[in-house]
Design an enzyme around this catalytic site. Structure first.
Site, short mmCIF file in Angstrom:
data_model
loop_
_atom_site.label_atom_id
_atom_site.label_comp_id
_atom_site.label_asym_id
_atom_site.label_seq_id
_atom_site.Cartn_x
_atom_site.Cartn_y
_atom_site.Cartn_z
N HIS A 67 -1.12 -5.51 2.43
CA HIS A 67 -0.15 -4.52 3.19
C HIS A 67 1.33 -4.71 2.62
O HIS A 67 2.14 -3.78 2.36
CB HIS A 67 -0.50 -4.88 4.63
CG HIS A 67 0.57 -3.96 5.66
ND1 HIS A 67 0.33 -2.93 6.03
CD2 HIS A 67 1.86 -4.41 5.91
CE1 HIS A 67 1.47 -2.64 6.72
NE2 HIS A 67 2.28 -3.37 6.57
N GLU A 68 1.52 -6.07 2.73
CA GLU A 68 2.95 -6.45 2.43
C GLU A 68 3.33 -6.22 0.92
O GLU A 68 4.21 -5.94 0.40
CB GLU A 68 3.21 -7.88 2.79
CG GLU A 68 3.05 -8.23 4.12
CD GLU A 68 3.82 -7.41 5.23
OE1 GLU A 68 4.68 -6.80 4.68
OE2 GLU A 68 3.65 -7.31 6.30
N HIS A 71 4.31 -2.92 0.53
CA HIS A 71 5.78 -2.76 0.90
C HIS A 71 6.37 -3.01 -0.31
O HIS A 71 7.56 -2.32 -0.71
CB HIS A 71 6.31 -3.50 2.04
CG HIS A 71 5.96 -3.00 3.45
ND1 HIS A 71 6.24 -1.60 3.86
CD2 HIS A 71 5.09 -3.60 4.38
CE1 HIS A 71 5.55 -1.64 5.01
NE2 HIS A 71 4.98 -2.58 5.35
#
Length: 138
Positions: A67-68, A71
């Site tokens: 998920h990160e 980003h």
């Protein structure tokens, strides 16, 4: 987004978010982030960091890392926190995109079997069981 995921996997010959993050120069740290934060991504002095809550089960640590990493790849220059789904903060567009990135990365090359439930698909691909609702929010 499909192209970004495909190119990352092809270039690094893995869909492991930890391996990819390290290969692109992101430092990964584990620490206690409290009860409501599972992970975060930030940049400081040209260095990039993913911080993951150290008490999370391994499948959640993997998902949060993906998920990160999403980003980092999708939202250049924006620091975002991945808040627990039961907080008062509704995930915005950037969070939904990072969740979709994580799902695409972690399930790359795997398709659901006929009649397979979403729960069993998540278990088979190493996604957290509680991540099922991310499929519907994207």
């Amino acid at each position: 987004m499909d192209d970004i995921v495909t190119k990352l996997i092809r270039k690094h010959r893995t869909n492991c978010p930890f391996s990819i993050a390290r290969a692109v120069g992101i430092q990964i740290r584990f620490t206690n982030l409290g009860k409501s934060t599972k992970g975060l991504y930030f940049r400081k002095l040209r260095r990039r960091f993913i911080v993951i809550h150290n008490d999370l089960p391994p499948e959640w640590q993997r998902f949060v890392c993906a998920h990160e990493l999403g980003h980092d790849r999708l939202h250049k220059g924006i620091n975002r926190f991945f808040l627990e789904e039961h907080s008062y903060f509704a995930p915005g567009k950037l969070e939904r995109q990072a969740n979709l990135f994580a799902i695409q990365l972690l399930t790359a090359g795997v398709t659901p079997e006929p009649e397979e439930s979403l729960e069993k698909f998540c278990l088979r691909t190493g996604l957290p069981r509680d991540a099922q609702h991310f499929f519907y929010s994207n």
